[in-house]
Design a protein around this motif. Structure first.
Motif, PDB file in Angstrom:
ATOM      1  N   GLU A 107       0.820  -1.209   0.000  1.00  0.00           N
ATOM      2  CA  GLU A 107       0.000   0.000   0.000  1.00  0.00           C
ATOM      3  C   GLU A 107       0.855   1.260   0.000  1.00  0.00           C
ATOM      4  O   GLU A 107       0.490   2.284  -0.603  1.00  0.00           O
ATOM      5  N   SER A 108       1.992   1.197   0.688  1.00  0.00           N
ATOM      6  CA  SER A 108       2.884   2.360   0.705  1.00  0.00           C
ATOM      7  C   SER A 108       3.402   2.663  -0.693  1.00  0.00           C
ATOM      8  O   SER A 108       3.504   3.840  -1.088  1.00  0.00           O
ATOM      9  N   SER A 109       3.711   1.613  -1.463  1.00  0.00           N
ATOM     10  CA  SER A 109       4.169   1.826  -2.837  1.00  0.00           C
ATOM     11  C   SER A 109       3.058   2.406  -3.693  1.00  0.00           C
ATOM     12  O   SER A 109       3.306   3.218  -4.583  1.00  0.00           O
ATOM     13  N   GLN A 110       1.803   1.998  -3.428  1.00  0.00           N
ATOM     14  CA  GLN A 110       0.678   2.551  -4.169  1.00  0.00           C
ATOM     15  C   GLN A 110       0.529   4.041  -3.880  1.00  0.00           C
ATOM     16  O   GLN A 110       0.290   4.846  -4.794  1.00  0.00           O
ATOM     17  N   GLU A 111       0.705   4.434  -2.625  1.00  0.00           N
ATOM     18  CA  GLU A 111       0.631   5.849  -2.277  1.00  0.00           C
ATOM     19  C   GLU A 111       1.756   6.635  -2.948  1.00  0.00           C
ATOM     20  O   GLU A 111       1.551   7.761  -3.437  1.00  0.00           O
ATOM     21  N   SER A 112       2.941   6.028  -2.972  1.00  0.00           N
ATOM     22  CA  SER A 112       4.074   6.703  -3.621  1.00  0.00           C
ATOM     23  C   SER A 112       3.848   6.824  -5.125  1.00  0.00           C
ATOM     24  O   SER A 112       4.200   7.835  -5.739  1.00  0.00           O
ATOM     25  N   LEU A 113       3.256   5.789  -5.735  1.00  0.00           N
ATOM     26  CA  LEU A 113       2.933   5.842  -7.159  1.00  0.00           C
ATOM     27  C   LEU A 113       1.959   6.976  -7.447  1.00  0.00           C
ATOM     28  O   LEU A 113       2.138   7.742  -8.411  1.00  0.00           O
ATOM     29  N   ASP A 114       0.932   7.106  -6.622  1.00  0.00           N
ATOM     30  CA  ASP A 114      -0.031   8.189  -6.799  1.00  0.00           C
ATOM     31  C   ASP A 114       0.644   9.557  -6.647  1.00  0.00           C
ATOM     32  O   ASP A 114       0.321  10.510  -7.372  1.00  0.00           O
ATOM     33  N   SER A 115       1.600   9.623  -5.725  1.00  0.00           N
ATOM     34  CA  SER A 115       2.329  10.880  -5.535  1.00  0.00           C
ATOM     35  C   SER A 115       3.161  11.229  -6.766  1.00  0.00           C
ATOM     36  O   SER A 115       3.228  12.398  -7.161  1.00  0.00           O
ATOM     37  N   MET A 116       3.785  10.228  -7.387  1.00  0.00           N
ATOM     38  CA  MET A 116       4.570  10.474  -8.600  1.00  0.00           C
ATOM     39  C   MET A 116       3.668  10.964  -9.724  1.00  0.00           C
ATOM     40  O   MET A 116       4.041  11.845 -10.498  1.00  0.00           O
ATOM     41  N   ARG A 117       2.478  10.382  -9.819  1.00  0.00           N
ATOM     42  CA  ARG A 117       1.525  10.834 -10.833  1.00  0.00           C
ATOM     43  C   ARG A 117       1.163  12.304 -10.628  1.00  0.00           C
ATOM     44  O   ARG A 117       1.106  13.087 -11.572  1.00  0.00           O
ATOM     45  N   GLN A 118       0.893  12.656  -9.395  1.00  0.00           N
ATOM     46  CA  GLN A 118       0.522  14.041  -9.101  1.00  0.00           C
ATOM     47  C   GLN A 118       1.672  14.998  -9.424  1.00  0.00           C
ATOM     48  O   GLN A 118       1.453  16.103  -9.939  1.00  0.00           O
ATOM     49  N   SER A 119       2.890  14.576  -9.123  1.00  0.00           N
ATOM     50  CA  SER A 119       4.041  15.434  -9.401  1.00  0.00           C
ATOM     51  C   SER A 119       4.220  15.631 -10.897  1.00  0.00           C
ATOM     52  O   SER A 119       4.488  16.752 -11.359  1.00  0.00           O
ATOM     53  N   LEU A 120       4.079  14.559 -11.664  1.00  0.00           N
ATOM     54  CA  LEU A 120       4.175  14.685 -13.122  1.00  0.00           C
ATOM     55  C   LEU A 120       3.080  15.600 -13.649  1.00  0.00           C
ATOM     56  O   LEU A 120       3.304  16.424 -14.549  1.00  0.00           O
ATOM     57  N   GLY A 121       1.881  15.453 -13.092  1.00  0.00           N
ATOM     58  CA  GLY A 121       0.789  16.315 -13.518  1.00  0.00           C
ATOM     59  C   GLY A 121       1.038  17.783 -13.180  1.00  0.00           C
ATOM     60  O   GLY A 121       0.580  18.678 -13.906  1.00  0.00           O
ATOM     61  N   ARG A 122       1.786  18.032 -12.108  1.00  0.00           N
ATOM     62  CA  ARG A 122       2.080  19.402 -11.689  1.00  0.00           C
ATOM     63  C   ARG A 122       2.860  20.150 -12.779  1.00  0.00           C
ATOM     64  O   ARG A 122       2.679  21.361 -12.972  1.00  0.00           O
ATOM     65  N   PHE A 123       3.730  19.427 -13.498  1.00  0.00           N
ATOM     66  CA  PHE A 123       4.585  20.069 -14.490  1.00  0.00           C
ATOM     67  C   PHE A 123       4.120  19.831 -15.925  1.00  0.00           C
ATOM     68  O   PHE A 123       4.842  20.164 -16.868  1.00  0.00           O
ATOM     69  N   SER A 124       2.929  19.269 -16.082  1.00  0.00           N
ATOM     70  CA  SER A 124       2.449  18.953 -17.435  1.00  0.00           C
ATOM     71  C   SER A 124       2.157  20.207 -18.257  1.00  0.00           C
ATOM     72  O   SER A 124       2.180  20.161 -19.485  1.00  0.00           O
ATOM     73  N   GLY A 125       1.886  21.321 -17.583  1.00  0.00           N
ATOM     74  CA  GLY A 125       1.656  22.556 -18.321  1.00  0.00           C
ATOM     75  C   GLY A 125       2.923  23.147 -18.905  1.00  0.00           C
ATOM     76  O   GLY A 125       2.862  23.918 -19.860  1.00  0.00           O
ATOM     77  N   LYS A 126       4.060  22.782 -18.331  1.00  0.00           N
ATOM     78  CA  LYS A 126       5.341  23.296 -18.811  1.00  0.00           C
ATOM     79  C   LYS A 126       6.001  22.327 -19.779  1.00  0.00           C
ATOM     80  O   LYS A 126       6.470  22.715 -20.845  1.00  0.00           O
ATOM     81  N   TRP A 127       6.072  21.061 -19.399  1.00  0.00           N
ATOM     82  CA  TRP A 127       6.755  20.049 -20.214  1.00  0.00           C
ATOM     83  C   TRP A 127       5.767  18.950 -20.607  1.00  0.00           C
ATOM     84  O   TRP A 127       5.246  18.251 -19.738  1.00  0.00           O
ATOM     85  N   LYS A 128       5.536  18.815 -21.910  1.00  0.00           N
ATOM     86  CA  LYS A 128       4.597  17.810 -22.397  1.00  0.00           C
ATOM     87  C   LYS A 128       5.128  16.393 -22.203  1.00  0.00           C
ATOM     88  O   LYS A 128       4.365  15.428 -22.282  1.00  0.00           O
ATOM     89  N   SER A 129       6.429  16.236 -21.962  1.00  0.00           N
ATOM     90  CA  SER A 129       6.971  14.903 -21.719  1.00  0.00           C
ATOM     91  C   SER A 129       6.340  14.284 -20.480  1.00  0.00           C
ATOM     92  O   SER A 129       6.212  13.051 -20.389  1.00  0.00           O
ATOM     93  N   SER A 130       5.943  15.114 -19.510  1.00  0.00           N
ATOM     94  CA  SER A 130       5.299  14.571 -18.316  1.00  0.00           C
ATOM     95  C   SER A 130       3.991  13.883 -18.674  1.00  0.00           C
ATOM     96  O   SER A 130       3.634  12.852 -18.085  1.00  0.00           O
ATOM     97  N   GLN A 131       3.264  14.426 -19.651  1.00  0.00           N
ATOM     98  CA  GLN A 131       2.037  13.774 -20.101  1.00  0.00           C
ATOM     99  C   GLN A 131       2.333  12.445 -20.773  1.00  0.00           C
ATOM    100  O   GLN A 131       1.601  11.467 -20.593  1.00  0.00           O
ATOM    101  N   ALA A 132       3.411  12.396 -21.554  1.00  0.00           N
ATOM    102  CA  ALA A 132       3.791  11.133 -22.202  1.00  0.00           C
ATOM    103  C   ALA A 132       4.146  10.085 -21.158  1.00  0.00           C
ATOM    104  O   ALA A 132       3.751   8.910 -21.271  1.00  0.00           O
ATOM    105  N   TYR A 133       4.870  10.481 -20.115  1.00  0.00           N
ATOM    106  CA  TYR A 133       5.224   9.532 -19.055  1.00  0.00           C
ATOM    107  C   TYR A 133       3.989   9.070 -18.295  1.00  0.00           C
ATOM    108  O   TYR A 133       3.904   7.898 -17.897  1.00  0.00           O
TER     109      TYR A 133
END
Length: 572
Positions: free
Chosen positions: A529-555
Motif C-alpha cells: 500500500e505504501s508503494s501505491q501511495e508513492s505511485l499516486d504521488s509520482m503521478r501528481q508530481s508529473l501532472g504538476r509540471f504537465s503545463g510546462k513540459w509535455k513529456s510529463s504527459q507522455a510519461y
C-alpha cells in the motif's frame, strides 16, 4: 455578422446548445488555428485576453500568404512558357505527376500539371562558402591557417516577425535568464548584454536564431496539446537548416541547436530530439570546442576568460543532452566520447555571469567530489557518471566478476554524489538550483540497477553471484525510488508559483517517471500500500509540471499503460 441558428421548436426537454458563430474569428483564421466559435469570444481569444472579432473582413495577409501567391505566379509563368513552345514538353518549367494526369483525364479537361517546388523567398539562394579542406585534409587546413568565411545569409522575414521589436527581444532575454539559465547556463549574460547595448553592433543571422530559440524555450506552452508544433519551433528548424546549409561557423548556432534539442526532449518530440542531439555533437566537433588541443579550431581565438568559459559550458551542455536523451534508448550509441579526467568543469555560474575570472586552478573531472561546486558543475559530474553507466551496459565480452565489480564501484560513486547534492540543497533557496543535478544522479542510479534487478529472460539467477547481484539491485532500486519520492515532495513544496515551475528542467520528468514505474512494479509484485501511495504521488508530481513540459504527459500515459498491462496479467 451571421450566427448559426438552432431549432427553437425542438420537442425534447434538453437545454438548447449555446449559439455559435458561423465562421472562425479573425485571429484564429490568421493563425490557422481551430476556432470553437463560442459567443461572444472563442476560447483561445478569451484565454489570451484579446478581442475576438467574428466580422466578415478578411485577415491581413501573412508571409505564408505571400509565399502561396508567389507560387501561383510561378505556376502561371510555367504555363506561359509551355504555351510559347512548339509542342508538349517544349519550354515547360513544370513536371507531370500521376495524380495530375489522372485528374485531367477523369475531368475530360486539360489541367495544369504540378509545378516544380520552389522554396519561399526567405530561404532561397543559400550559398555554401565553407572550405572543404577542413574535412578533406584537416592537417593542411590547420597548417595553412585557413579561416572559414562568414556565411552570407539574410534573416528570414518570418523570424523577424516572430522576434518583434527591440523591446520584445529584451523581454525574451530577461525571461530566458530568469528561467532556463538557472539550470542550463550555457549563454553568456555578460556578452549578450554588452552586444545589445552597443549601438554600433549589428546582429547577424546566428544571433537572430539564438534569440528565436531563447523565445522558444522561455515561455510556458498554452494548454493546447498540439501547441508544441508552434510557429516558433517550425521557424527555428527551418532557419537552422538554412544556416547549416550555408556552412556557418558560430558558437551561437551550436547554442541554438542545444535549445532546440532541449525543447524537443522536454516535449517528447521524437525521433527529432534524438537526431538534434546528434547534430549538436557533430556541430560542436566541427567547431572544435570538444577538444581545443587536438581538433582543428574553426572559431576565432578567444579574447577573454568569459568567452572561453562559454565555449566550455556549451560543450558540456551537449554532453549532458547526449546522456539524458539516451537513458530510455537502450542499445543506442552515445554521440560524445567520455570527458577526459583533466577536462575542466564549469566555474561558479554567478561569477561567470558577472565576468569575474575563476581561480587559476579550476576544478576538473578528476577533482574530489567533496570540492565545493556550483549546480551546473554538479550537473556535469552527474551526467559524466550517467555516461559511464550507459557505456557499462553496452559492454560486451566482460567477465561476470569484473562486471559486478564495475557496478558496485559506480553505485558507490553515484551514491556519494547523491548525498553531497542532498546536503548542498538543504537550504530552501538552493533546492531548485540543485534539483536538475539531483534528478540526473537519481536517474543514473536507477539506470544502473534496473538491468540487474531482473534478467532479460525472466528466469531466476543462474549463479550465486548473479543472484546476489539481483538482490542488491532490487534493494538499490527501492532505496533510490524512496529518495526520489522525498525529492519530489521537496520539489512540489518549492514550486509555489508559475516562475518556480518555469525553473524546473525537463530532466526531472524522467526521474519522476522512473520512480513511479518502480513503485508500480512493487505494487504488482507485493501489493504494498505504501508503494501505491508513492505511485499516486509520482503521478501528481508529473501532472504538476504537465503545463510546462509535455513529456510529463507522455510519461503519465506510459504509467497508465503499464498498470493496465499489470491488471490484465493479474486477471489472466
Amino acid at each position: 455578422m451571421a450566427y448559426a441558428t438552432h431549432d427553437v421548436n425542438s420537442s425534447n426537454g434538453d437545454a438548447l446548445p449555446a449559439p455559435k458563430a458561423s465562421q472562425a474569428c479573425l485571429s484564429c483564421r490568421r493563425q490557422k488555428r481551430r476556432c470553437d466559435k463560442k459567443i461572444p469570444a472563442c476560447s483561445l481569444c478569451e484565454r489570451m485576453n484579446r478581442a475576438c472579432d467574428y466580422s466578415d473582413a478578411s485577415p491581413a495577409p501573412t508571409s505564408d500568404d505571400f509565399n502561396v501567391l508567389q507560387q501561383r505566379v510561378l505556376e502561371l509563368e510555367g504555363r506561359l512558357l509551355g504555351a510559347a513552345g512548339n509542342g508538349p514538353g517544349h519550354g515547360q518549367s513544370y513536371l507531370h505527376t500521376p495524380a495530375s494526369t489522372i485528374s485531367s483525364l477523369s475531368a475530360g479537361v486539360q489541367q495544369p500539371p504540378t509545378p516544380v517546388y520552389t522554396p519561399g523567398p526567405s530561404y532561397q539562394q543559400v550559398q555554401n562558402r565553407f572550405p572543404a579542406i577542413a574535412f578533406l585534409e584537416s592537417e593542411s587546413f590547420t597548417r595553412g591557417r585557413i579561416e572559414a568565411p562568414s556565411a552570407q545569409i539574410e534573416i528570414p522575414l518570418e523570424v523577424l516577425e516572430l522576434l518583434g521589436d527591440g523591446s520584445a527581444v529584451q523581454t525574451v532575454i530577461r525571461d530566458y535568464f530568469d528561467t532556463v539559465h538557472t539550470w542550463m547556463p550555457i549563454i553568456s549574460k555578460k556578452r549578450l548584454t554588452r552586444n545589445m547595448l552597443n549601438p554600433m553592433w549589428e546582429a547577424g543571422p546566428d544571433l537572430a536564431l539564438l534569440f528565436l530559440c531563447m523565445k522558444l524555450m522561455a515561455p510556458r506552452p498554452q494548454d493546447d496539446p498540439e501547441n508544441i508544433y508552434n510557429p516558433i519551433y517550425a521557424a527555428a528548424k527551418r532557419f537552422i537548416s538554412s544556416l547549416e546549409a550555408s556552412g556557418m561557423v558560430s558558437l551561437m548556432l551550436l547554442q541554438a541547436y542545444i535549445l532546440v534539442a532541449l525543447y524537443e526532449l522536454g516535449h517528447s518530440i521524437y525521433p527529432a530530439a534524438w537526431m538534434t542531439v546528434g547534430s549538436c555533437a557533430r556541430y560542436g566537433q566541427v567547431l572544435g570546442v570538444h577538444d581545443s588541443e587536438r581538433a582543428p579550431q574553426l572559431l576565432p581565438l578567444v579574447s577573454s576568460w568569459t568567452e572561453l568559459e562559454e565555449r566550455r559550458r556549451s560543450w558540456w551542455g551537449v554532453i549532458i543532452l547526449d546522456r539524458v536523451v539516451s537513458i530510455g534508448s537502450k542499445g543506442r550509441v552515445l554521440a560524445c566520447e567520455e570527458p577526459r579526467d583533466r577536462a575542466v568543469l564549469p566555474a561558479t555560474t554567478s561569477a561567470w555571469d558577472e565576468g569575474q575570472m575563476a581561480s587559476q586552478n579550476p576544478p576538473s573531472v578528476s577533482s574530489p567530489m567533496s570540492d565545493p561546486l556550483c549546480p551546473f558543475a554538479r550537473l556535469c559530474q552527474a551526467s559524466r557518471l550517467l555516461g559511464k553507466v550507459l557505456r557499462h551496459h553496452g559492454q560486451r565480452d566482460v567477465q561476470e566478476t569484473e562486471r559486478f565489480q564495475q557496478v558496485s564501484d559506480l553505485y558507490l560513486e553515484l551514491s556519494d554524489l547523491a548525498r553531497i547534492l542532498v546536503h548542498q540543497a538543504a537550504m530552501p533557496q538552493e533546492y531548485l538550483g540543485f534539483s536538475t543535478p539531483m534528478s540526473v544522479c537519481f536517474s543514473a542510479l536507477c539506470a544502473l540497477c534496473d538491468p540487474y534487478a531482473c534478467n532479460g529472460s525472466g528466469e531466476q539467477a543462474t549463479t550465486p553471484e548473479e543472484g546476489k547481484m539481483q538482490t542488491q539491485a532490487v534493494d538499490g532500486l527501492k532505496t533510490v525510488s524512496s529518495s526520489i519520492k522525498e525529492f519530489s515532495d521537496h520539489l512540489i513544496s518549492q514550486t509555489t508559483n508559475n516562475l518556480d515551475i518555469e525553473r524546473v528542467s525537463p530532466f526531472v520528468m524522467e526521474t519522476l517517471y522512473t520512480a513511479g514505474s518502480n513503485f508500480a512494479w512493487d505494487v504488482r509484485e507485493t501489493g504494498n500500500e505504501s508503494s501505491q501511495e508513492s505511485l499516486d504521488s509520482m503521478r501528481q508530481s508529473l501532472g504538476r509540471f504537465s503545463g510546462k513540459w509535455k513529456s510529463s504527459q507522455a510519461y503519465l500515459r506510459i504509467l497508465e499503460a503499464q498498470e493496465f498491462t499489470y491488471a490484465a496479467i493479474a486477471s489472466g
